[in-house]
Scaffold this motif. Structure first.
Motif, PDB file in Angstrom:
ATOM      1  N   GLU A 103     -39.588 -14.010 -11.979  1.00  9.64           N
ATOM      2  CA  GLU A 103     -38.204 -14.315 -12.348  1.00  9.64           C
ATOM      3  C   GLU A 103     -37.265 -13.162 -11.999  1.00  9.64           C
ATOM      4  OE1 GLU A 103     -36.806 -17.086 -13.316  1.00  9.64           O
ATOM      5  OE2 GLU A 103     -38.744 -18.085 -13.128  1.00  9.64           O
ATOM      6  N   ILE A 104     -37.724 -11.940 -12.226  1.00 12.27           N
ATOM      7  CA  ILE A 104     -36.896 -10.776 -11.883  1.00 12.27           C
ATOM      8  C   ILE A 104     -36.740 -10.685 -10.368  1.00 12.27           C
ATOM      9  CG2 ILE A 104     -36.727  -8.263 -11.969  1.00 12.27           C
ATOM     10  CD1 ILE A 104     -38.184  -8.362 -14.651  1.00 12.27           C
ATOM     11  N   ARG A 105     -37.802 -10.979  -9.626  1.00 16.45           N
ATOM     12  CA  ARG A 105     -37.711 -10.942  -8.162  1.00 16.45           C
ATOM     13  C   ARG A 105     -36.736 -12.006  -7.647  1.00 16.45           C
ATOM     14  NH1 ARG A 105     -43.448 -10.444  -5.282  1.00 16.45           N
ATOM     15  NH2 ARG A 105     -42.180  -9.433  -3.662  1.00 16.45           N
ATOM     16  N   PHE A 106     -36.773 -13.185  -8.252  1.00 19.65           N
ATOM     17  CA  PHE A 106     -35.807 -14.218  -7.877  1.00 19.65           C
ATOM     18  C   PHE A 106     -34.376 -13.710  -8.102  1.00 19.65           C
ATOM     19  CE2 PHE A 106     -39.019 -17.757  -8.167  1.00 19.65           C
ATOM     20  CZ  PHE A 106     -38.787 -18.257  -6.899  1.00 19.65           C
ATOM     21  N   ALA A 107     -34.150 -13.088  -9.262  1.00 22.24           N
ATOM     22  CA  ALA A 107     -32.809 -12.576  -9.583  1.00 22.24           C
ATOM     23  C   ALA A 107     -32.385 -11.504  -8.578  1.00 22.24           C
ATOM     24  CB  ALA A 107     -32.789 -12.016 -11.000  1.00 22.24           C
ATOM     25  N   LEU A 108     -33.314 -10.649  -8.180  1.00 27.76           N
ATOM     26  CA  LEU A 108     -33.001  -9.595  -7.218  1.00 27.76           C
ATOM     27  C   LEU A 108     -32.663 -10.180  -5.848  1.00 27.76           C
ATOM     28  CD1 LEU A 108     -35.779  -7.043  -8.228  1.00 27.76           C
ATOM     29  CD2 LEU A 108     -33.310  -6.746  -8.538  1.00 27.76           C
ATOM     30  N   ILE A 109     -33.395 -11.208  -5.449  1.00 27.63           N
ATOM     31  CA  ILE A 109     -33.102 -11.847  -4.162  1.00 27.63           C
ATOM     32  C   ILE A 109     -31.720 -12.489  -4.190  1.00 27.63           C
ATOM     33  CG2 ILE A 109     -33.770 -13.734  -2.619  1.00 27.63           C
ATOM     34  CD1 ILE A 109     -36.695 -13.123  -3.393  1.00 27.63           C
ATOM     35  N   ARG A 110     -31.387 -13.120  -5.333  1.00 29.37           N
ATOM     36  CA  ARG A 110     -30.048 -13.709  -5.455  1.00 29.37           C
ATOM     37  C   ARG A 110     -28.969 -12.626  -5.394  1.00 29.37           C
ATOM     38  NH1 ARG A 110     -32.852 -17.369  -8.979  1.00 29.37           N
ATOM     39  NH2 ARG A 110     -32.488 -16.015 -10.783  1.00 29.37           N
ATOM     40  N   TYR A 111     -29.287 -11.430  -5.925  1.00 31.24           N
ATOM     41  CA  TYR A 111     -28.344 -10.308  -5.819  1.00 31.24           C
ATOM     42  C   TYR A 111     -28.077  -9.990  -4.351  1.00 31.24           C
ATOM     43  CZ  TYR A 111     -26.681  -5.477  -5.694  1.00 31.24           C
ATOM     44  OH  TYR A 111     -25.953  -4.342  -5.412  1.00 31.24           O
ATOM     45  N   PHE A 112     -29.143  -9.967  -3.524  1.00 26.20           N
ATOM     46  CA  PHE A 112     -28.971  -9.605  -2.114  1.00 26.20           C
ATOM     47  C   PHE A 112     -28.358 -10.732  -1.302  1.00 26.20           C
ATOM     48  CE2 PHE A 112     -32.173  -6.340  -3.204  1.00 26.20           C
ATOM     49  CZ  PHE A 112     -31.462  -5.233  -2.762  1.00 26.20           C
ATOM     50  N   ARG A 113     -28.278 -11.929  -1.858  1.00 31.42           N
ATOM     51  CA  ARG A 113     -27.477 -12.961  -1.198  1.00 31.42           C
ATOM     52  C   ARG A 113     -25.993 -12.716  -1.474  1.00 31.42           C
ATOM     53  NH1 ARG A 113     -27.259 -19.576  -1.020  1.00 31.42           N
ATOM     54  NH2 ARG A 113     -25.179 -19.570  -0.131  1.00 31.42           N
ATOM     55  N   LYS A 114     -25.682 -12.414  -2.736  1.00 32.70           N
ATOM     56  CA  LYS A 114     -24.284 -12.220  -3.107  1.00 32.70           C
ATOM     57  C   LYS A 114     -23.755 -10.889  -2.602  1.00 32.70           C
ATOM     58  CE  LYS A 114     -21.343 -13.346  -7.035  1.00 32.70           C
ATOM     59  NZ  LYS A 114     -21.340 -13.776  -8.454  1.00 32.70           N
ATOM     60  N   ASN A 115     -24.635  -9.913  -2.443  1.00 33.09           N
ATOM     61  CA  ASN A 115     -24.242  -8.582  -1.969  1.00 33.09           C
ATOM     62  C   ASN A 115     -25.110  -8.214  -0.765  1.00 33.09           C
ATOM     63  OD1 ASN A 115     -22.483  -7.597  -4.478  1.00 33.09           O
ATOM     64  ND2 ASN A 115     -24.320  -8.560  -5.280  1.00 33.09           N
ATOM     65  N   PRO A 116     -24.809  -8.747   0.413  1.00 35.14           N
ATOM     66  CA  PRO A 116     -25.660  -8.529   1.595  1.00 35.14           C
ATOM     67  C   PRO A 116     -25.869  -7.044   1.882  1.00 35.14           C
ATOM     68  CG  PRO A 116     -23.953 -10.166   2.052  1.00 35.14           C
ATOM     69  CD  PRO A 116     -23.598  -9.550   0.734  1.00 35.14           C
ATOM     70  N   TRP A 117     -27.113  -6.713   2.201  1.00 36.84           N
ATOM     71  CA  TRP A 117     -27.481  -5.338   2.535  1.00 36.84           C
ATOM     72  C   TRP A 117     -28.440  -5.415   3.711  1.00 36.84           C
ATOM     73  CZ3 TRP A 117     -31.698  -1.726   0.640  1.00 36.84           C
ATOM     74  CH2 TRP A 117     -31.337  -0.392   0.813  1.00 36.84           C
ATOM     75  N   GLN A 118     -28.024  -4.901   4.846  1.00 35.78           N
ATOM     76  CA  GLN A 118     -28.773  -5.128   6.075  1.00 35.78           C
ATOM     77  C   GLN A 118     -30.192  -4.572   6.025  1.00 35.78           C
ATOM     78  OE1 GLN A 118     -27.539  -7.236   8.222  1.00 35.78           O
ATOM     79  NE2 GLN A 118     -25.786  -7.326   6.828  1.00 35.78           N
ATOM     80  N   GLU A 119     -30.398  -3.484   5.273  1.00 35.76           N
ATOM     81  CA  GLU A 119     -31.737  -2.912   5.167  1.00 35.76           C
ATOM     82  C   GLU A 119     -32.718  -3.872   4.506  1.00 35.76           C
ATOM     83  OE1 GLU A 119     -28.981  -1.455   4.685  1.00 35.76           O
ATOM     84  OE2 GLU A 119     -28.971   0.584   5.509  1.00 35.76           O
ATOM     85  N   CYS A 120     -32.192  -4.869   3.798  1.00 36.12           N
ATOM     86  CA  CYS A 120     -33.043  -5.828   3.103  1.00 36.12           C
ATOM     87  C   CYS A 120     -33.453  -6.999   3.995  1.00 36.12           C
ATOM     88  CB  CYS A 120     -32.305  -6.356   1.868  1.00 36.12           C
ATOM     89  SG  CYS A 120     -33.276  -7.403   0.782  1.00 36.12           S
TER      90      CYS A 120
END
Length: 360
Positions: free
Chosen positions: A254-271
């Motif tokens: 669940e935490i990993r899902f939340a983190l992935i959603r963070y990187f959708r809303k806040n794109p970071w190319q290193e990810c």
């Protein structure tokens, strides 16, 4: 037999008459209660306006008025009338109301301890009043301690209002202590309620997100998810910390899902390389990765999403199609997929495009 029927009719008439009398008495009592409430609100409005006149002339709220607040507002009915009078139409303008409430803060602090001995509904209402009336005077400790005490033997409804009050007050340590208590008790609190409530925090939200994230190893999963959602809502610059956590093997799904959603809303190319890896290898997380890649319009992401349209998971195919449409799929790309060998990919893309009103 006829005697029994007569008795039954009389009993039915008695029940109907009793209900009629009860309804009449209830209506009369309700009317009196409403009139009493309106009278109380009008009285408080008059008293508040009198004090406001003094404030406009540079005076302070009178000690007599403060003493009256201390005496009467310990009763829920009076507290409700006072709150309604403050925020009703025709009451004080915003700036004057803030000045008035600032001078009443120490009385509210004393009342907070009085309500500690009340039932959960009354404590919840007092916490609600604090959340809408609080003014930052730099001395919030007088409210923090009683509010934290409210959490003992609390209901979900009470906890929600206490948390809102603490978020508005803006004491970071108090918020941490509240989350510590929730975790220690094993109490679940809806993640969206917590993350949305944190938006009430009036100070440096990004600093708060960093401070709360530091406790992720000690708090419950739901609270950690709430912190990540809060960071997403405010676009907190926590990419490095979140990316490191996302790659940890022992972190919950669940935490990993939340983190992935963070990187959708806040794109970071290193990810991006890691999201591509998840899309190819992790069946469960591939669903979230397919959605997150909508924020990464690079060619390699587009190609990966096209391949994901052939995934055996319906949800991965659906999110891949949605992401391609969000990026702006070209007519040529759509025709290639429609004319391809995988009919499931073609059907999914057609379904999503039709759902969005996009012609093939």
């Amino acid at each position: 037999m006829y005697f029994f029927v007569d008795k039954l009719i009389y009993f039915y008439i008695f029940i109907c008459a009793s209900l009629l009398i009860f309804n009449i008495l209830y209506i009369m009592r309700s009317g009196r209660s409403k009139r009493r409430r309106r009278t109380a609100v009008s009285r408080w409005k008059r008293l508040i306006l009198e004090e406001a006149e003094g404030l406009e002339r540079g005076k302070n709220v009178s000690e007599k008025h403060l003493a009256l607040l201390r005496k009467r507002l310990s009763r829920v009915e009076e507290l409700m009338a006072w709150q309604n009078a403050l925020f009703s139409e025709g009451s004080l303008p915003e700036a004057l109301r803030c000045r008035y409430l600032t001078e009443c803060q120490r009385i509210v602090g004393k009342l907070a301890w009085d309500f500690q001995r009340r039932d959960s509904m009354e404590r919840a209402f007092f916490a609600y009043v604090v959340s809408i009336c609080y003014q930052d005077t730099g001395e919030e400790a007088y409210l923090v301690e009683p509010l934290l005490a409210y959490l003992e033997k609390s209901t979900v409804f009470l906890r929600e209002h206490v948390l809102h009050a603490l978020f508005v007050i803006g004491n970071e340590s108090a918020i941490e202590r509240a989350f510590d208590y929730l975790s220690d008790q094993g109490w679940f609190h809806n993640t969206k309620l917590v993350s949305d409530g944190l938006m009430l925090y009036r100070k440096d939200k990004e600093k708060l997100a960093e401070r709360l994230w530091a406790h992720r190893e000690h708090w419950s999963e739901s609270l950690v998810v709430s912190v990540v959602q809060f960071a997403s809502n405010i676009s907190a610059r926590l990419e490095t910390e979140f990316f490191e956590a996302l790659q940890e093997e022992d972190i919950s799904i669940e935490i990993r899902f939340a983190l992935i959603r963070y990187f959708r809303k806040n794109p970071w190319q290193e990810c991006l390389p890691y999201l591509l890896k998840l899309l190819e290898e992790e069946q469960g997380l591939a669903i979230a990765a397919a959605s997150a890649l909508a924020s990464y319009p690079q060619a390699q992401a587009r190609e990966a999403l096209k391949r994901a349209l052939c995934n055996k998971s319906w949800y991965v195919r659906k999110n891949a199609a949605l992401s391609l449409c969000t990026m702006g799929i070209t007519q040529k790309e759509a025709e290639e997929i429609q004319n391809g060998k995988d009919r499931y990919a073609a059907e999914m893309l057609r379904y999503v495009m039709e759902e969005r009103g996009m012609g093939l």
